[in-house]
Design an enzyme around this catalytic site. Structure first.
Site, PDB file in Angstrom:
ATOM      1  N   CYS A 148      -7.868  -8.596 -17.724  1.00  0.00           N
ATOM      2  CA  CYS A 148      -6.499  -9.110 -17.596  1.00  0.00           C
ATOM      3  C   CYS A 148      -6.156 -10.062 -18.732  1.00  0.00           C
ATOM      4  CB  CYS A 148      -6.302  -9.781 -16.249  1.00  0.00           C
ATOM      5  SG  CYS A 148      -7.292 -11.286 -16.011  1.00  0.00           S
ATOM      6  N   HIS A 280      -6.757 -14.629 -12.471  1.00  0.00           N
ATOM      7  CA  HIS A 280      -6.012 -13.511 -13.043  1.00  0.00           C
ATOM      8  C   HIS A 280      -5.031 -14.013 -14.097  1.00  0.00           C
ATOM      9  CE1 HIS A 280      -4.818  -9.414 -13.196  1.00  0.00           C
ATOM     10  NE2 HIS A 280      -3.654  -9.536 -12.575  1.00  0.00           N
ATOM     11  N   ASN A 300       2.447  -7.738 -14.175  1.00  0.00           N
ATOM     12  CA  ASN A 300       1.030  -7.551 -13.876  1.00  0.00           C
ATOM     13  C   ASN A 300       0.458  -6.434 -14.750  1.00  0.00           C
ATOM     14  OD1 ASN A 300      -1.420  -7.935 -12.638  1.00  0.00           O
ATOM     15  ND2 ASN A 300      -0.771  -7.352 -10.594  1.00  0.00           N
TER      16      ASN A 300
END
Length: 333
Positions: A148, A280, A300
């Site tokens: 990520c 994240h 995302n």
């Protein structure tokens, strides 16, 4: 066939209450069967299938609980609903503190630190969505790799380039995963370290030259698509000032605790704590207000089928998901 399964999963087995959508847990086996077909899930043994079914049932319970507790968001089945929470967070996040691959190569000489704490001096627009200003590139999928940090960093650079030059680029997260000399590939990393690594190496590679495949590979030397001139790390302390930064700078990489959003489907997540710790990295792309509820818009890296076509919203002015921390960052082109 897909539309039919969507109807079966999202409509025929849901009980609608006055406040929320609730799955009938007595239909768990049927729901799991339809889920496996919809997301093309295959299991190598009856034992694995039983484990995945149990995970699925636990996720159904969490979905019901979230939907009953949330005022403004909807939670639902998605492609990760056969994973337990720990497995999902381990495989599909990747923000990791203290995991330097090569500390001797890490200098931070090019990264300036900016504290975001004072109230804005200028009147800010009530809403901002960089997607409407051609400042955000398409949603991507990091798959089962803790990358990520690379996706958030690349998304930031792509957005800034698009805004500055009115040209969309598709840059390579895989090159960062393989070649970043500070972060740890699929084992995780930090966005400002990724920017430091890009500065040390000299640039960013196009995805055409190094497409994403979702696991650690061998670093190869590809021609750079562009370079960056510097980087900033932001210490976020004031959400109004963060709005101003977003207006002036463009989309920003931020760190969050995504644990409460695993089953997010749509709406404004009003319950997103930081109980699990930051885990994240995503991209902050806008803000707005709906029915007097202020929110942030974030991009995302779990594919376009997750959430609101790959995006999600969280309530503003309450440090949702622990977003107000010292790990936000942005490149300088």
């Amino acid at each position: 066939m897909t539309k039919l399964l969507n109807f079966v999963i999202l409509a025929s087995v849901l009980t609608v209450t006055a406040h929320a959508l609730t799955y009938d847990l007595n239909n768990s086996d049927e729901l799991f069967k339809n889920f496996a077909i919809k997301y093309n899930k295959t299991y190598v043994s009856d034992e694995e299938r039983a484990i995945k079914l149990e995970n699925f049932k636990n996720n159904l319970k969490m979905i019901n609980e979230k939907n009953m507790a949330s005022k403004y968001a909807v939670f639902d089945i998605n492609e990760y609903s056969d994973l337990n929470k720990n497995a999902l967070l381990r495989r599909t996040t990747g923000f990791r503190l203290g995991l330097k691959k090569n500390p001797s190569a890490f200098t931070m000489t090019e990264c300036s630190v900016v504290v975001i704490k004072d109230e804005p001096q200028a009147l800010l627009p009530e809403t901002l969505d960089w997607r409407d200003k051609h400042g955000v590139t398409p949603v991507k999928n990091q798959m089962e790799c803790g990358s990520c940090w690379a996706f958030s960093t690349i998304a930031n650079i792509e957005s800034l380039y698009n805004i500055k030059y009115d040209k969309a680029l598709n840059l390579s997260e895989q090159h960062l995963v393989n070649c970043d000399n500070i972060n740890n590939g699929c084992a995780g990393g930090l966005m400002h370290w990724a920017l430091e690594s890009i500065l040390q190496e000299g640039g960013v590679v196009s995805a055409e030259n190094e497409p994403y495949y979702g696991f650690d590979g061998v670093c190869k030397k590809s021609p750079f698509e562009l370079s960056i001139s510097g980087s900033r790390r932001y210490v976020l302390q004031n959400e109004n000032k963060l709005r101003e930064l977003l207006v002036v700078n463009g989309p920003i990489s931020v760190a969050i605790d995504v644990s409460d959003l695993i089953n997010y489907k749509a709406g404004i997540a009003d319950i997103c704590e930081n109980n699990e710790g930051l885990n994240h990295a995503v991209l902050l792309v806008g803000y707005g207000v709906k029915n007097d509820v202020p929110y942030w818009i974030l991009k995302n890296s779990w594919g376009a089928e997750w959430g609101e076509e790959g995006y999600f919203r969280v309530q503003r002015d309450k440090n949702s998901c622990g977003m107000m921390n010292e790990y936000a960052s942005s490149a300088i082109l």
